[in-house]
Design an enzyme around this catalytic site. Structure first.
Site, PDB file in Angstrom:
ATOM      1  N   GLU A  62       0.881  -1.351  -0.069  1.00  0.00           N
ATOM      2  CA  GLU A  62      -0.176   0.095   0.047  1.00  0.00           C
ATOM      3  C   GLU A  62       0.906   1.203   0.041  1.00  0.00           C
ATOM      4  O   GLU A  62       0.519   2.304  -0.551  1.00  0.00           O
ATOM      5  CB  GLU A  62      -0.970  -0.050   1.142  1.00  0.00           C
ATOM      6  CG  GLU A  62      -2.206  -0.824   0.892  1.00  0.00           C
ATOM      7  CD  GLU A  62      -1.895  -2.367   1.292  1.00  0.00           C
ATOM      8  OE1 GLU A  62      -0.425  -2.700   2.051  1.00  0.00           O
ATOM      9  OE2 GLU A  62      -2.817  -3.201   1.369  1.00  0.00           O
ATOM     10  N   HIS A  77     -10.591  -5.214  11.093  1.00  0.00           N
ATOM     11  CA  HIS A  77     -11.444  -5.114   9.824  1.00  0.00           C
ATOM     12  C   HIS A  77     -12.770  -4.583   9.907  1.00  0.00           C
ATOM     13  O   HIS A  77     -13.431  -5.019   9.228  1.00  0.00           O
ATOM     14  CB  HIS A  77     -11.567  -6.693   9.394  1.00  0.00           C
ATOM     15  CG  HIS A  77     -10.230  -7.178   8.780  1.00  0.00           C
ATOM     16  ND1 HIS A  77      -9.219  -7.774   9.430  1.00  0.00           N
ATOM     17  CD2 HIS A  77     -10.058  -7.616   7.889  1.00  0.00           C
ATOM     18  CE1 HIS A  77      -8.276  -8.312   8.821  1.00  0.00           C
ATOM     19  NE2 HIS A  77      -8.691  -8.053   7.771  1.00  0.00           N
TER      20      HIS A  77
HETATM   21  C1  LIG Z   1      -1.857  -4.447   4.527  1.00  0.00           C
HETATM   22  C2  LIG Z   1      -2.949  -5.385   4.081  1.00  0.00           C
HETATM   23  N1  LIG Z   1      -3.336  -5.305   2.867  1.00  0.00           N
HETATM   24  C3  LIG Z   1      -4.179  -5.996   2.230  1.00  0.00           C
HETATM   25  C4  LIG Z   1      -4.844  -7.078   3.005  1.00  0.00           C
HETATM   26  C5  LIG Z   1      -6.010  -7.841   2.647  1.00  0.00           C
HETATM   27  N2  LIG Z   1      -5.444  -9.380   2.393  1.00  0.00           N
HETATM   28  C6  LIG Z   1      -5.823 -10.183   3.250  1.00  0.00           C
HETATM   29  S1  LIG Z   1      -5.210 -11.463   2.924  1.00  0.00           S
HETATM   30  C7  LIG Z   1      -4.616 -11.017   1.555  1.00  0.00           C
HETATM   31  C8  LIG Z   1      -3.884 -11.805   0.567  1.00  0.00           C
HETATM   32  C9  LIG Z   1      -2.629 -12.502   1.166  1.00  0.00           C
HETATM   33  O1  LIG Z   1      -2.168 -13.400   0.474  1.00  0.00           O
HETATM   34  P1  LIG Z   1      -0.899 -14.168   1.098  1.00  0.00           P
HETATM   35  O2  LIG Z   1       0.149 -13.583   1.546  1.00  0.00           O
HETATM   36  O3  LIG Z   1      -0.128 -14.781  -0.178  1.00  0.00           O
HETATM   37  O4  LIG Z   1      -1.510 -15.352   1.717  1.00  0.00           O
HETATM   38  P2  LIG Z   1      -2.867 -16.447   1.492  1.00  0.00           P
HETATM   39  O5  LIG Z   1      -3.897 -15.879   1.776  1.00  0.00           O
HETATM   40  O6  LIG Z   1      -2.668 -16.886   0.269  1.00  0.00           O
HETATM   41  O7  LIG Z   1      -2.335 -17.328   2.659  1.00  0.00           O
HETATM   42  C10 LIG Z   1      -4.771  -9.655   1.303  1.00  0.00           C
HETATM   43  C11 LIG Z   1      -4.595  -8.742   0.278  1.00  0.00           C
HETATM   44  C12 LIG Z   1      -4.499  -7.297   4.397  1.00  0.00           C
HETATM   45  N3  LIG Z   1      -5.026  -7.826   5.377  1.00  0.00           N
HETATM   46  N4  LIG Z   1      -3.484  -6.150   5.016  1.00  0.00           N
END
Ligand SMILES: Cc1ncc(C[n+]2csc(CCOP(=O)(O)OP(=O)(O)O)c2C)c(N)n1
Lengths: 346, 334
Positions: free
Chosen positions: A74, A143
């Protein structure tokens, strides 16, 4: 700046009802068609269409160059939006949940919000930061916040909070066309998502053509003579419901939807308070140092003599808890709003 | 390891069932007995089990939003954890945290919902261990989508420059919600980021618990011996949507099928059979695990919801004397 109440069905002359999400996307698509310089970036905004359906269908029409999925960085992409805006483009950048502001707040409040001022006006930052806000679905402290007051507190950002589809579309047109950074905060519960049912209010008739809603014009969503209720976002609908519950008891509440926090339509609030003498402010943000305090301060500054009773309902200065019983306790409910109006009326 | 993995898999399958109760036929996130979002980790088991088997209770683990398999492998109390996920008074966090925010001080486990958020606190736990001259270590788990976040990259650097006993474990399940890895980074092998900070980096390319075990052993021993941080990337896979209710419209059917074929639990079972473990023994382990999970879920469902007045507790460890006049902090008036 005061505005007449907008009777939506009359003003729009259309029967076409849209969800808030569809209305918001319609405005974005219209602006993207008109202006090559408008583009949208964020996480999961392309194929997914936005976790809260803020970009549904945009990828199909505009392609990946203009509807960009970006890394979960971000600081980089919100800061990049600032840079692109300063270069004259009109980026829209989405912060998936407002709660994630912490990882990028420097770009938001030290760059996006201040560069116009600190450059002595030689730079403008015509970008829109869209972000989902609000609780009621038990997603806990990281959230579920609205943080309305946080963004409105820091100077340099216009802050917009639509509560209906009609307002969402008009405010989005205004936001994209505005030469200043606009934080456009949409409440998840109002978007009309299949998986998070909305109350009935936010789905409204929406004209096909483009139209703007000027910032700084609150909307009287219900006229009344007894008590003024000032609110925004989801709590517009809870307050309207509370007001209609009280009708039978002969209590006639006026419900003002602020629609924009920066600029703030103080006049509409004062006019109403002068009429009713009683003020309730309802907010889904933390209570202290926030929207409720600000509205009450302005009412006191402008209409102290007319005020006979004041009350506020907000999140009582605790992080938002997870369990249903706990979140219900802290997030002002229709019943609590009705009780507060009743109390003021006595 | 096998037991932890089958426990974790069965736990997610059972939670999925419980989560969908009351949310069908039309999925409504705010209905049913389990509150909030639910990110299940079916397919991630090798990473939690293969790493945590090397850890003691005094070692710290921070996990991301998809935490259950890691919590189970770290020895978090399964009953209290489940009660927390159900939002109950006797849950780990008294119903305040929920599935993404589980805290268990008994085994030094925490997880949280914002991307890469657990990395700096893991560095801090390692800092504390180093200052106190203990040989405990810290492990931060994160997804492959999280490695583009400043909090992660800053943590790598801080850990490296201070030679801290911390291991970063990237769980690469190919997807960050709807975004495939190649859309968000040009560096396919996430462990290569270690090079930029002059620390060891290793990628475990297959969903293979034994290979995870070996890589983790090396990194954790290195940390315990005072030789500084390491980075490991583990290939795992996502057997379910990003969160429950995610229809995965963005994900090719073939990708889901391919992922499911890489079942690390089956693979480990084959390895164990090859080493002479009988099917009966494996069945027995599985049954024991299932029983434990079923018992935890049954217990959790019997627990009471927190009293609304609980909402005002725990904001501070030393609550300041009340000054608010209109219910700023006490329940009744609000
Ligand atoms: C700073 C931030 N940006 C966006 C999110 C929203 N978000 C939650 S999980 C996720 C994807 C995460 O992907 P990854 O790190 O590969 O983990 P996975 O869910 O695949 O286990 C996002 C974008 C967040 N929680 N925090």
């Amino acid at each position: 700046m005061a505005t007449e109440s907008r009777d939506i069905t009359e003003a729009t002359e259309t029967d076409r009802e849209l969800t808030m999400s569809r209305a918001m996307v319609e405005a974005i698509a219209w602006e993207m068609r008109e202006n090559e310089e408008v583009f949208y970036m964020g996480e999961d905004v392309a194929d997914y269409g936005g976790i809260f359906s803020s970009t549904t269908g945009l990828l199909d029409e505009f392609g990946r160059d203009r509807v960009m999925d970006v890394p979960i960085s971000e600081t980089a992409f919100l800061g990049a939006a600032v840079g692109a805006a300063q270069a004259g483009m009109r980026p829209i950048a989405e912060l998936m949940f407002v709660d994630f502001f912490g990882v990028a707040m420097d770009q938001i409040y030290n760059n996006m919000a201040k560069n116009t001022y600190m450059s002595g006006g030689s730079f403008s930052v015509p970008m829109v930061l869209t972000t989902a806000v609000g609780g009621t679905y038990n997603d806990a402290g990281q959230h579920s916040q609205t943080l309305y007051g946080t963004f409105a507190h820091l100077p340099g950002m216009k802050v917009v909070v639509p509560s209906t589809a009609y307002d969402a579309k008009g405010l989005m047109h205004s936001a994209i066309r505005d030469d200043d950074p606009v934080v456009y905060m949409f409440h998840k519960r109002l978007m009309g998502l299949g998986w998070m049912p909305s109350p009935t209010g936010p789905k409204t008739p929406v004209p096909e053509e483009d139209y703007t809603i000027p910032f700084g014009e609150a909307d009287i969503k219900r006229h009344g003579n007894d008590v003024t209720v000032v609110t925004l976002g989801l709590h517009v609908h809870r307050s309207l419901e509370a007001a209609s519950q009280l009708e039978d008891d002969g209590i006639d509440a006026e419900v003002i939807d602020l629609r924009t926090l920066v600029p703030l339509d103080t006049e509409t609030v004062l006019d109403s308070v002068r009429k009713t003498g009683k003020l309730l402010v309802v907010d889904e943000d933390y209570q202290s140092f926030g929207v409720t305090g600000e509205i009450i301060a302005r009412a006191a500054e402008g209409a102290l003599d007319d005020l006979s009773a004041v009350k506020r309902l907000a999140i009582p200065d605790v992080p938002i808890p997870y369990a249903r019983s706990l979140e219900d306790e802290v997030n002002p409910s229709t019943d609590k709003i009705a009780a507060a109006i009743r109390e003021l009326h006595e | 390891m096998y037991e932890q993995m089958v426990t974790a898999r069965y736990y997610e399958e059972r939670l999925q069932e419980e989560y969908l109760v009351g949310k069908q036929p039309a999925f409504d996130i705010s209905a049913g007995p389990i509150p909030g979002e639910l990110h299940l980790a079916a397919g991630h088991e090798s990473s939690g089990a293969g790493v945590c088997i090397h850890l003691r209770d005094d070692d710290t683990v921070t996990a991301p939003h998809r935490p259950h398999h890691i919590a189970i492998a770290k020895g978090v109390d399964l009953k209290k954890m489940t009660a927390e996920i159900f939002g109950r008074e006797t849950g780990l966090c008294r119903g305040k945290g929920g599935h993404m925010h589980l805290f268990d001080p008994d085994v030094n486990f925490a997880c949280s919902g914002i991307i890469a958020q657990g990395c700096p606190p893991a560095v801090g736990a390692a800092m504390a261990a180093k200052k106190r001259n203990t040989d405990s270590v810290a492990v931060a788990f994160l997804g492959e989508g999280a490695i583009d976040q400043g909090g992660f990259l800053e943590s790598l650097n801080l850990a490296a420059v201070q030679d801290l006993p911390v291991v970063f474990v990237i769980e690469d399940n190919d997807w960050a919600i709807s975004m495939p890895k190649d859309r968000v980074t040009d560096v396919e092998d996430g462990s290569r980021r270690a090079q930029g900070f002059d620390m060891p980096g290793e990628r475990v390319d297959s969903d293979d618990a034994v290979a995870v075990y070996e890589a983790a052993e090396k990194a954790i021993m290195r940390a315990r011996d005072g030789n500084g941080p390491s980075l490991i990337e583990v290939q795992v896979h996502r057997r379910m949507g990003h969160f429950m209710g995610d229809a995965e419209a963005y994900r090719p059917e073939a990708d889901i099928e391919r992922a499911k074929q890489r079942d690390s639990i089956e693979r480990l079972a084959d390895d164990l059979r090859a080493h002479g473990v009988s099917d009966d023994d494996l069945d027995e382990i599985r049954e024991r695990a299932h029983e434990r999970v079923d018992e935890a879920i049954a217990w959790a469902k019997e627990q009471p919801e927190p009293d609304p007045s609980e909402a005002y507790e725990n904001v501070f460890t030393n609550p300041p004397a009340q000054t608010a006049t209109d219910g700023g902090s006490e329940g009744g008036e609000q």
